[in-house]
Design an enzyme around this catalytic site. Structure first.
Site, PDB file in Angstrom:
ATOM      1  N   GLU A 163       0.814  -1.207   0.000  1.00 57.67           N
ATOM      2  CA  GLU A 163       0.000   0.000   0.000  1.00 57.67           C
ATOM      3  C   GLU A 163       0.853   1.265   0.000  1.00 57.67           C
ATOM      4  O   GLU A 163       0.547   2.237  -0.703  1.00 57.67           O
ATOM      5  CB  GLU A 163      -0.942   0.003   1.211  1.00 57.67           C
ATOM      6  CG  GLU A 163      -2.149  -0.915   1.062  1.00 57.67           C
ATOM      7  CD  GLU A 163      -3.145  -0.419   0.028  1.00 57.67           C
ATOM      8  OE1 GLU A 163      -3.047   0.748  -0.414  1.00 57.67           O
ATOM      9  OE2 GLU A 163      -4.032  -1.204  -0.355  1.00 57.67           O
ATOM     10  N   GLU A 214       2.237   1.616  -3.513  1.00 57.68           N
ATOM     11  CA  GLU A 214       1.222   1.997  -4.489  1.00 57.68           C
ATOM     12  C   GLU A 214       0.843   3.468  -4.365  1.00 57.68           C
ATOM     13  O   GLU A 214       0.665   4.153  -5.375  1.00 57.68           O
ATOM     14  CB  GLU A 214      -0.018   1.111  -4.319  1.00 57.68           C
ATOM     15  CG  GLU A 214       0.160  -0.315  -4.788  1.00 57.68           C
ATOM     16  CD  GLU A 214      -1.079  -1.167  -4.563  1.00 57.68           C
ATOM     17  OE1 GLU A 214      -1.074  -2.340  -4.945  1.00 57.68           O
ATOM     18  OE2 GLU A 214      -2.065  -0.652  -3.977  1.00 57.68           O
ATOM     19  N   GLU A 215       0.689   3.962  -3.151  1.00 59.05           N
ATOM     20  CA  GLU A 215       0.195   5.323  -2.956  1.00 59.05           C
ATOM     21  C   GLU A 215       1.286   6.376  -3.076  1.00 59.05           C
ATOM     22  O   GLU A 215       1.020   7.506  -3.486  1.00 59.05           O
ATOM     23  CB  GLU A 215      -0.496   5.444  -1.595  1.00 59.05           C
ATOM     24  CG  GLU A 215      -1.779   4.633  -1.505  1.00 59.05           C
ATOM     25  CD  GLU A 215      -2.599   4.953  -0.271  1.00 59.05           C
ATOM     26  OE1 GLU A 215      -2.198   5.853   0.508  1.00 59.05           O
ATOM     27  OE2 GLU A 215      -3.640   4.311  -0.079  1.00 59.05           O
TER      28      GLU A 215
END
Length: 287
Positions: free
Chosen positions: A164, A167-168
């Site tokens: 996460e 990805e962000e």
């Protein structure tokens, strides 16, 4: 107990070899699993289902699971009229269940929780990696928050935290600890939610934000993050700021994963413990 785990853990011994019955296998809780894959005419399915239920009762079977692929959705109504109920659904199938004994059912309900993670990434300048979101409850609030997301099916907590954040924000990290977790209820589709606050060490510093969901990304001093007006009102934000300061200034110890082989399956699970204090305790015992 005829648990839902039985759906994925058949012992492989066929309950019947009779062509008049549905193909089924035993589960480890005294029930049976019917995993239909081939097309079947409704009247044939009804006849086999009635005969099978009779046979299962005679064999003192307990929970009966019928896994219907989406291609056989026309058989659902027949099964429901024979006493089956919905248990859960996935994109490719529907699971039906029936408790045979004249006793209260011990079949557990469908999965009750969703698991989420938040990633605290601190660099050696006492800065935390934070994002502003384009969607969701924080959209348009101006709030800077840690990267968050849901753990995918079959994904470990530490893997989800690393994914996460990457990805962000585009930042590579190494998982260190679970610092805390929160449980809340009536959240996602009325289910409960467990949210793990994870500590990660940055392996890179270059930012490349995710365009679809993220408005902005930056490294922010911990004190500035904790001082946000929004953070002061939102108690989870406040506690995340407190955790950052406790980790940096007071050597707060969280929980790190220890691999644990599962006894009956060729898989690894993870026990999250305070490894630092556990090692100190073991060393003291040896002395």
């Amino acid at each position: 107990m005829a648990g839902s785990e039985s759906v994925s853990a058949p012992i492989g011994n066929g309950v019947n070899n009779n062509g008049d019955l549905l193909p089924a296998s035993d589960d480890v809780f005294g029930g049976v699993i019917v995993d239909l894959k081939e097309k079947m005419e409704p009247q044939v399915f009804l006849a086999k289902l009635k005969a099978s239920i009779l046979a299962w009762r005679q064999q003192s079977k307990r929970g009966v699971w019928i896994k219907l692929p989406i291609e056989l959705v026309n058989l659902v109504e027949i099964a429901v009229k024979e006493g089956f109920s919905y248990h859960h659904a996935e994109p490719s199938y529907l699971m039906l269940v029936y408790w045979l004994p004249e006793t209260p059912s011990t079949i557990p309900a469908n999965a009750s929780h969703r698991v989420g993670i938040g990633g605290i990434v601190l660099n050696d300048k006492r800065e935390i990696l934070v994002v502003q979101e384009k969607t969701g409850e924080f959209q348009g609030t101006g709030a800077w928050k840690i990267p968050t997301g849901a753990v995918d099916e079959g994904e470990d907590i530490f893997t989800a935290a690393i994914r996460e954040v990457k990805e962000e924000t585009g930042v590579d990290t190494e998982f260190q600890e679970i610092l805390a977790f929160r449980q809340s209820h009536r959240a996602f589709f009325g289910k409960s939610d467990i949210f793990f606050v994870c500590m990660l060490r940055p392996l890179s510093s270059h930012i490349q934000k995710q365009e679809l969901e993220i408005e902005a990304v930056q490294w922010m001093p911990i004190e500035e993050f904790a001082a946000q007006p929004f953070a002061r009102k939102h108690r989870l934000f406040k506690h995340i700021g407190d955790l950052c300061l406790a980790k940096v200034d007071r050597d707060y110890a969280g929980f790190s994963p220890i691999p644990i082989p599962l006894i009956f399956e060729d898989q690894i699970s993870y026990l999250y413990t305070n490894i630092r204090d556990l090692k100190q305790s073991s060393s003291a015992d040896r002395q």
